[in-house]
Design a protein around this motif. Structure first.
Motif, PDB file in Angstrom:
ATOM      1  N   GLY A 100       4.072  14.883   8.529  1.00  0.00           N
ATOM      2  CA  GLY A 100       5.063  15.289   7.558  1.00  0.00           C
ATOM      3  C   GLY A 100       5.284  14.308   6.428  1.00  0.00           C
ATOM      4  N   LEU A 101       4.601  13.168   6.475  1.00  0.00           N
ATOM      5  CA  LEU A 101       4.779  12.179   5.395  1.00  0.00           C
ATOM      6  C   LEU A 101       3.771  12.476   4.310  1.00  0.00           C
ATOM      7  CD1 LEU A 101       6.165   9.662   4.348  1.00  0.00           C
ATOM      8  CD2 LEU A 101       4.476   8.287   5.536  1.00  0.00           C
ATOM      9  N   GLN A 102       4.228  12.924   3.194  1.00  0.00           N
ATOM     10  CA  GLN A 102       3.343  13.323   2.097  1.00  0.00           C
ATOM     11  C   GLN A 102       3.876  12.739   0.805  1.00  0.00           C
ATOM     12  OE1 GLN A 102       3.556  17.541   2.205  1.00  0.00           O
ATOM     13  NE2 GLN A 102       2.670  17.739   4.255  1.00  0.00           N
ATOM     14  N   LEU A 112      14.053  -8.064  11.604  1.00  0.00           N
ATOM     15  CA  LEU A 112      14.932  -6.964  11.211  1.00  0.00           C
ATOM     16  C   LEU A 112      14.444  -6.419   9.874  1.00  0.00           C
ATOM     17  CD1 LEU A 112      17.427  -5.221  11.699  1.00  0.00           C
ATOM     18  CD2 LEU A 112      18.771  -6.953  10.473  1.00  0.00           C
ATOM     19  N   LEU A 113      14.019  -5.167   9.884  1.00  0.00           N
ATOM     20  CA  LEU A 113      13.524  -4.508   8.671  1.00  0.00           C
ATOM     21  C   LEU A 113      14.335  -3.240   8.436  1.00  0.00           C
ATOM     22  CD1 LEU A 113       9.638  -4.695   9.226  1.00  0.00           C
ATOM     23  CD2 LEU A 113      11.087  -6.340   8.038  1.00  0.00           C
ATOM     24  N   VAL A 114      14.743  -3.032   7.185  1.00  0.00           N
ATOM     25  CA  VAL A 114      15.489  -1.835   6.810  1.00  0.00           C
ATOM     26  C   VAL A 114      14.890  -1.302   5.509  1.00  0.00           C
ATOM     27  CG1 VAL A 114      17.725  -0.874   6.196  1.00  0.00           C
ATOM     28  CG2 VAL A 114      17.594  -2.698   7.894  1.00  0.00           C
ATOM     29  N   PHE A 115      14.569  -0.001   5.477  1.00  0.00           N
ATOM     30  CA  PHE A 115      14.019   0.593   4.264  1.00  0.00           C
ATOM     31  C   PHE A 115      14.182   2.110   4.311  1.00  0.00           C
ATOM     32  CE2 PHE A 115      10.644   0.285   7.375  1.00  0.00           C
ATOM     33  CZ  PHE A 115       9.985   1.506   7.302  1.00  0.00           C
ATOM     34  N   ASN A 116      13.980   2.734   3.149  1.00  0.00           N
ATOM     35  CA  ASN A 116      14.011   4.192   3.016  1.00  0.00           C
ATOM     36  C   ASN A 116      12.643   4.671   2.553  1.00  0.00           C
ATOM     37  OD1 ASN A 116      16.839   4.324   3.561  1.00  0.00           O
ATOM     38  ND2 ASN A 116      17.255   3.768   1.430  1.00  0.00           N
ATOM     39  N   TYR A 117      12.213   5.821   3.075  1.00  0.00           N
ATOM     40  CA  TYR A 117      10.957   6.388   2.595  1.00  0.00           C
ATOM     41  C   TYR A 117      11.095   7.901   2.418  1.00  0.00           C
ATOM     42  CZ  TYR A 117      10.006   7.677   7.509  1.00  0.00           C
ATOM     43  OH  TYR A 117      10.081   8.192   8.772  1.00  0.00           O
ATOM     44  N   LYS A 118      10.191   8.455   1.621  1.00  0.00           N
ATOM     45  CA  LYS A 118      10.281   9.854   1.222  1.00  0.00           C
ATOM     46  C   LYS A 118       9.500  10.745   2.176  1.00  0.00           C
ATOM     47  CE  LYS A 118      10.198   8.181  -3.558  1.00  0.00           C
ATOM     48  NZ  LYS A 118       9.410   8.163  -4.807  1.00  0.00           N
ATOM     49  N   HIS A 168       0.794  -1.230   0.000  1.00  0.00           N
ATOM     50  CA  HIS A 168       0.000   0.000   0.000  1.00  0.00           C
ATOM     51  C   HIS A 168       0.829   1.285   0.000  1.00  0.00           C
ATOM     52  CE1 HIS A 168      -3.684  -2.267   0.565  1.00  0.00           C
ATOM     53  NE2 HIS A 168      -3.134  -2.923   1.573  1.00  0.00           N
ATOM     54  N   PHE A 169       2.123   1.200   0.274  1.00  0.00           N
ATOM     55  CA  PHE A 169       2.925   2.414   0.353  1.00  0.00           C
ATOM     56  C   PHE A 169       4.189   2.311  -0.499  1.00  0.00           C
ATOM     57  CE2 PHE A 169       0.551   2.031   4.309  1.00  0.00           C
ATOM     58  CZ  PHE A 169      -0.102   3.256   4.352  1.00  0.00           C
ATOM     59  N   SER A 170       4.112   1.543  -1.568  1.00  0.00           N
ATOM     60  CA  SER A 170       5.280   1.361  -2.427  1.00  0.00           C
ATOM     61  C   SER A 170       5.710   2.656  -3.092  1.00  0.00           C
ATOM     62  CB  SER A 170       4.982   0.299  -3.495  1.00  0.00           C
ATOM     63  OG  SER A 170       3.868   0.686  -4.298  1.00  0.00           O
ATOM     64  N   ASP A 171       4.745   3.580  -3.302  1.00  0.00           N
ATOM     65  CA  ASP A 171       5.091   4.847  -3.942  1.00  0.00           C
ATOM     66  C   ASP A 171       5.892   5.761  -3.025  1.00  0.00           C
ATOM     67  OD1 ASP A 171       2.849   5.068  -2.299  1.00  0.00           O
ATOM     68  OD2 ASP A 171       2.148   6.875  -3.327  1.00  0.00           O
ATOM     69  N   GLN A 172       5.879   5.468  -1.728  1.00  0.00           N
ATOM     70  CA  GLN A 172       6.617   6.279  -0.765  1.00  0.00           C
ATOM     71  C   GLN A 172       7.919   5.612  -0.316  1.00  0.00           C
ATOM     72  OE1 GLN A 172       3.910   7.436   2.391  1.00  0.00           O
ATOM     73  NE2 GLN A 172       2.222   7.564   0.937  1.00  0.00           N
ATOM     74  N   ILE A 173       8.073   4.345  -0.681  1.00  0.00           N
ATOM     75  CA  ILE A 173       9.292   3.609  -0.332  1.00  0.00           C
ATOM     76  C   ILE A 173      10.317   3.780  -1.443  1.00  0.00           C
ATOM     77  CG2 ILE A 173      10.269   1.354   0.211  1.00  0.00           C
ATOM     78  CD1 ILE A 173       8.431   2.409   2.340  1.00  0.00           C
ATOM     79  N   GLU A 174      11.515   4.108  -1.075  1.00  0.00           N
ATOM     80  CA  GLU A 174      12.592   4.262  -2.044  1.00  0.00           C
ATOM     81  C   GLU A 174      13.444   2.994  -2.030  1.00  0.00           C
ATOM     82  OE1 GLU A 174      14.815   6.311  -4.983  1.00  0.00           O
ATOM     83  OE2 GLU A 174      12.896   6.799  -4.041  1.00  0.00           O
ATOM     84  N   GLY A 175      13.499   2.303  -3.145  1.00  0.00           N
ATOM     85  CA  GLY A 175      14.259   1.064  -3.196  1.00  0.00           C
ATOM     86  C   GLY A 175      13.461  -0.110  -2.655  1.00  0.00           C
TER      87      GLY A 175
END
Length: 276
Positions: A270-272, A200-206, A183-190
């Protein structure tokens, strides 16, 4: 103009009334579910108390001593089978069911998260002078061997209960990661990185600030394998991000500790969506 304004006010009032009614119905439903959960817990505790009492009385009638080494193999085996029959009734209320087999008992542990059924895992036990696991479908990364060594010979109920906690926490963590990707793939980078146990989860988001888009890096570690919320959260921004985002990163970090991952993404300040 006046009539149009009145119609608009009536429509808004109607919409507000509908939302209020839906909210009240939802609250009533939640209250009923909470009452039902409490009722089931009371029933479970009562059943467990009755079974414990029955076991003590049965031991007294049959003269089975507390030390299995002093009893005959046949008496010990019969006592274990009766105990397993009693457990089947108790565990039915907690998502664990089972049936007796020719050589022991086969348990089924059903898992769920947020009221949604997830997976079922099977555990086939052999009942001998020493209880042992014959076969199972528990994932290899669940510490089944350690749990068996700690509880299986002394307290089967505890063994199954802790194993169920591990499995439910695992499917909960996996579900959150899946929901985030879906549901939030458009906000996840990579790519969202996770290990098999999903602890253990590691990710980047915009995140957006002053018409610019920056990245937050997140590292979630679940030190308690019986829990679906992280014990360690690190949220950091890229080197080119303004210092004003440090406070926002801290707020996000606290949110990740308290709220399920996919739900936290719905309400993080702030997450947009980045501007085109």
């Amino acid at each position: 103009g006046v009539f149009a304004h009145l119609e608009m006010l009536e429509a808004q009032a109607h919409e507000a009334a509908v939302k209020q009614e839906e909210t009240e119905q939802q609250e009533e439903k939640i209250a009923r579910l909470k009452a039902r959960v409490e009722e089931l817990r009371v029933q479970r505790d009562e059943l467990q108390a009755k079974v414990d009492l029955q076991e003590k009385l049965q031991l007294g009638k049959e003269g089975v001593v507390s030390n299995p080494a002093q009893a005959s193999t046949r008496d010990v085996l019969g006592w274990k089978i009766k105990s397993l029959k009693s457990m089947l009734h108790i565990f039915y209320l907690t998502g664990i069911s089972g049936k007796l087999t020719k050589r022991g008992v086969c348990f089924c542990i059903s898992t769920a998260y947020e009221g949604t059924y997830m997976d079922s895992y099977h555990l086939d036990l052999l009942i001998k002078p020493q209880v042992e696991i014959h076969r199972h479908s528990v994932p290899v990364f669940i510490p089944l061997e350690q749990l068996a060594k700690k509880y299986l010979q002394t307290d089967i109920r505890r063994f199954l209960s802790v194993l169920s906690d591990h499995l439910n926490a695992y499917v909960g963590r996996r579900y959150q990661a899946d929901q985030l990707q879906e549901h939030f793939s458009d906000q996840i980078e990579g790519t969202l990185q996770r290990n098999s146990l999903c602890n253990l989860l590691v990710f980047n988001y915009k995140v957006s600030s002053k018409s610019k888009t920056f990245l937050f890096n997140v590292r979630l570690r679940y030190g308690d394998l019986c829990c679906s919320l992280p014990t360690e959260v690190i949220v950091s921004s890229t080197s080119d991000a303004p210092t004003s985002l440090a406070e926002l990163a801290a707020a996000h970090s606290e949110l990740f500790r308290r709220v399920a991952l996919h739900k936290a993404f719905c309400c993080k300040p702030g997450l947009q969506h980045p501007e085109p």
